[in-house]
Every structure is written in structure tokens, then in C-alpha cells.
Design an enzyme around this catalytic site. Sequence first.
Site, short mmCIF file in Angstrom:
data_model
loop_
_atom_site.label_atom_id
_atom_site.label_comp_id
_atom_site.label_asym_id
_atom_site.label_seq_id
_atom_site.Cartn_x
_atom_site.Cartn_y
_atom_site.Cartn_z
N GLU B 47 -8.39 -4.49 5.64
CA GLU B 47 -8.05 -2.93 5.93
C GLU B 47 -7.57 -2.32 4.73
O GLU B 47 -6.85 -2.99 4.05
CB GLU B 47 -6.93 -3.26 6.99
CG GLU B 47 -6.84 -2.47 8.13
CD GLU B 47 -5.27 -2.52 8.94
OE1 GLU B 47 -4.62 -1.89 8.93
OE2 GLU B 47 -5.43 -3.57 9.88
N ASP B 58 4.88 2.59 9.74
CA ASP B 58 4.97 1.48 8.70
C ASP B 58 6.56 1.32 8.30
O ASP B 58 7.29 2.21 8.23
CB ASP B 58 4.35 1.93 7.59
CG ASP B 58 2.87 1.55 7.79
OD1 ASP B 58 2.41 0.56 8.00
OD2 ASP B 58 2.08 2.71 7.66
#
Lengths: 392, 260
Positions: B47, B58
Site C-alpha cells: 500500500e 488515520d
Amino acid sequence: MTDLFMGPPDERGRFGDFGGRFVPEALMSACLELDEAYRDARVDETFARSLERELSLFAGRPTPVTPLERLSRRLDLRVFAKREDLAHTGSHKINNVLGQALLAQRMGKHRVIAETGAGQHGVATATAAARLGLACTVFMGEVDTKRQELNVFRMELLGATVVPVTSGSRTLKDAVNEALREWVTCVADTHYCIGSVMGPHPFPWMVREFQSVIGREAAHQLRELGVETPDVVVACVGGGSNAAGVFAGFAEGTSRLVGVEAAGGSAVGVGSPGVLHGMRSLLIQDEFGQIEEAESISAGLDYPGIGPEHAYLAARGRAEYVTAHDDEVIAALQVLSEDEGIIPALETAHAVAWLLREAGRSIAPGSTVLLNLSGRGDKDVAQVRALIRGES
Amino acid sequence: MTSLETALRRVRASGRTALVPYVMAGVTSDWTRLVEAAVHAGADAVEIGLPFSDPIMDGVVIQEAALRSLAAGTTLDSVCAELATLDVDAPLVAMTYYNVIHHYGVERAAHAFAHSSLRGAIIPDLPPEEAAPWERACAQNDVATVYLVAPSSPPARVARLAHATQGFAYAAARMAVTGSASDLGDARRVVNALRSVSDIPVYVGIGITTPDHAREAAQFADGVIVGSALMSLVLDGAGTTRVESFVRDFRRALDSTSTP
């Protein structure tokens, strides 16, 4: 006028090309649940009665419309102020939070979280939470916790927990980020009480509807004072909730609608379409789509975006969005204080500054103006003193 | 079927549990070497984070990695240019936020991804309801649109997401942002919900921080995604050697459970 402005958004929560629901999957169910709960509540008379009761017996509505006589003479206008500064907690923010807190209760959620910039929305949320017996956590950029120290203490007195946000620019945008991150972890029992006409659908619509009490009352009160349709309706705009609330009472008429942004945070002036905080709207961003920091003396206008419905009203030309500079704003705050005995919030002073600048220019002499006096300036007094004395 | 999905189905068919580490593009000047090290140590896909100023899904580690990357001047173009110099034998999947793509232009972005070996994209703030233009652009460029499924997703949404996702389905183990949890949470339930409606490979992320987590997840999932635990090391100064040994530990843990 054939267009119907300020009705409901379409099924996807869009006002034209703006709005929508750009949220992580973890928040999708909560947004859908809220949408359903709100649609259900808005046609429920019991809910309407509870909200009206809180607004009148607790928040002090209706707020008056005050003719600003000395300012009117100074500017050769007929200026009326909708006195949201007189609502409980000192600004229009209480209208929205009482609606959302009642809705949270109705959804069986026992906790609310909120972001705040200047602290007005945080204080209002903490107040409504105390009133209804809900737990409350407020996220506030670390920079703002220092600029608005007294509001932090106010929230704590009201039983809320204030979390200083140290990520990013440490202001309002980052407080929203952190509130969204927190909401992901607790959607089952917590409602995110967004403070402006922003965020994913249904927030922009729902918050505008809760704030539309401002415009409804003002239209009625002006008629009682002999004003059928004001020539100009002006309000300050950060995310844009007080402006949306007052515009809602006049959008179907012919009044000129004006939103005043901070010169350092003008999403309509210098922004471009983008996606942030769950919505597609106008954002201040760099050439790579990174969000830039808004800068203004008023923490409440330090938001790099604007509510999607405002972006739509701007695109369609139904409302115009202009800016005021920090120095004009301080001067305007002093004028309103000395002429009318009302110390406005720095945010509100942006609308006053535009009025002072445009009277006799784009506003013809003798025009009737409704100024939405969105909040009182008590919270800003220390900062204004420092600015006037050149200490900061 | 997208080429990403063909590749990942082949990994599953070989009896191997897929290992997908996350590297934030631009986090260090030698970040592409970190990608190579991860693949060398046994990653089946990587990723690639494209930094955004406001990453709401996040936690602090990826936020910090994004800030460092942005401060170093990373852009979508710079990432694509650097990836073009990379020669690794594993598919790369972009992970970013929609504004980066929206601002660049969905068609241009899908095209740029395809020309820099990015064969899929995870955009957590772009649900399928809003994704039609992006899905069209991706379809024309063989870029897989990967969707997350959350523990809160009700059955009807799980089915919808399972249908919409390409390459693999990203099963979030927890109601949390990245890097904030360290266990498998509801992963098994989310994976089973996906399995009951689809045979697409299902990878678990958000909460996998140790080889033990990976070993446990391998018992019910087709792959694991390791993001913040790896980026945390990199933020602390780990270079290719350390990254390689970190990824190899996960590889060994997964291989100790896989049934050929």
C-alpha cells in the site's frame, strides 16, 4: 424568481454540485441513522414542541430585532439588528445545539462530542448537554484554547471535557478532524454535534433548519416594524450557520443576501471545489489539493471551507460573499460599541465592517438593512484590548 | 476482473496468506527503497500512501508520516514519477483521500496511477454512493477500487461493498482510526460477513501490529495489512535493513499457518 432556494437538498444531500456524504464506512451507518432520525423528528409535533419549549424557556427566544438608530444616522441607512447576541450563551449557536441535543436524546445517545473554534459552539454544546443530562467532550485546537482561555474554563464549569487538539494547524479544521476520528470509535452511543452548516449530509441541511428560526423570527419582527422586505440581509460567514439561518427567512424574496468572510479565510473568494469533512464545497487549498490554513483574528472564522449550501447560493448568484480585513473589523467593533452600546463578537464585527465600508457605495442611501448580530463580544474583550493597544 | 484481483486471487490459490505493508510515499528520501525492501522480505502487495493534509481515518503515526512527506514536497506527480523508477514484483495499491484525486482530476489520476504501477486505490472518504466518476475512470485504466468494510456496516451495506470492491475487500478490525488499536477486535465477524456474500479475497487491517496478530488473522482472512506499526519504525529512523527484517517476521508468522 422561479428558483426555490433553501429548500431541502436532493436525496444524496446535494445542493447543486455541493454537499453529499463523503465519509469513511465506519461513519456511514451513523450518518444514515441520523438522517432517518432527523427526517422523522422534523415532522413530529412532539419534537417540535420540545424544541420550541427549550428555545423559549431556556434559551430566551425570540431574540429581539433592534433598530440601530445612531448607526443608521451615521450611515444614512435604516439598520436593524437581529439580536442573537442575546440568546443564551451569547450567540446563535444555542439554536442548533438544542435541536441536535434533543435529537441525540431521541436516538438514545447519551453523549455528544463537538468541535469548536472560538469556543462559542463548544460552550453552547456543553450548555445543552448539561441541560439535558448528556455527557460532553469538546475538541478545540490548541492555538484556540490559548486565544479563548475563558471559554475553555466555561465549558469545564458546564461539566464538559475539553480536549486540546495538537495535530495540523491546531485550529478549527483540526478540531473537526479530531472530532471525526473520535466519532469513529464511539458512534454507537455518541452523537457528533457539528457546529455549522457543514459536514456530511444531513448536517448542512439539518443545522440550517435548526438555525432558520433566526430568519423566520426576523422576517416577522421586521414586518411588525413596518419593513416588508429588507433591501439587504448581511451576516458573517465561517462555516456559515448564522448566515444560513438568517438567509433562510429571506431567500425566497428579493433581498440582497450578503455573507462576509474573513479576508484570510475566504473560501468563496479564493477557494475552489474540493472534498473535506464529508462534503464537497469550496475550500482554500493549494495547487495539489492540500488544505491550507485560514487566518483571521477571529477563531470562529478560521475555517478553510464554507457550508455547501453557501457554495451553491454563490454559484447561483442568489447570495454574494465578500470579505473584511482584520483592521476594518476592529474599527467596526468599536463603532458598534460606541454608537449602539453593543459589543459584538469579532466574527459578527466582520458583517458590521462590510456595512461601514459599503454604506453609500453598493448600499444606496436610505436602504433597509438587516444585520444578523450573531454573537456578543465578551469572549473577545481581552484580545481586542491587546489589538487596540498594539500588544499583539 | 482487474489485474490486481487476478494477482491477489493467484496468491490465495497458492495457499499463501497475503502480506500487505504500508509505506507513506515521500516519508523519507529513500522511500522507494523501503518498498523494495518490503517486497524482498515477502510482501505480496504494498500500500502506497499519498499524503493528505487532513487524514481523518488515520491516527498519529500516519498523520506524522503524511506531514513529513508533505513538508518534503511530495505530490501525486512526484510519487508517480518515483514509482516509475521502481521495479518490484508485487502490485502496488494507492491509499489516499478523495480531495487529492478530485483536485488532480479523476480521469487524470486514474491514468497516472495506471502508468506508475498503481493497480488499485483505497480512498476511505469516498463511499460507493459518491464514487461513480472515479469508478468509471478506474475501469478504463485497470485500477481497482478497494472499499473498506467496518464492524458497524449492516448486512445490506456489506453486500453492497462486497459487490463494489475490486482486488480485495478491506475488513477493518475495529471502529478506530489507523494505529490506535492493537488487536483483532471484530475482524473475524467482519470477514465472515464478507465471506457469506462474496468470494473476493478479504484482508484485515487496523489493529495488526505484531506477527502474532498476523498469525491469528491468517486463520480466517486471506491477507493482512500492516501500516502504522511499520511507519512508526520508519519515523524513528529505521532504514531498509530494519524494514526488511520487520516484514520478514510477519512473513514467517503467516507462512507458519498457511496450508499449501
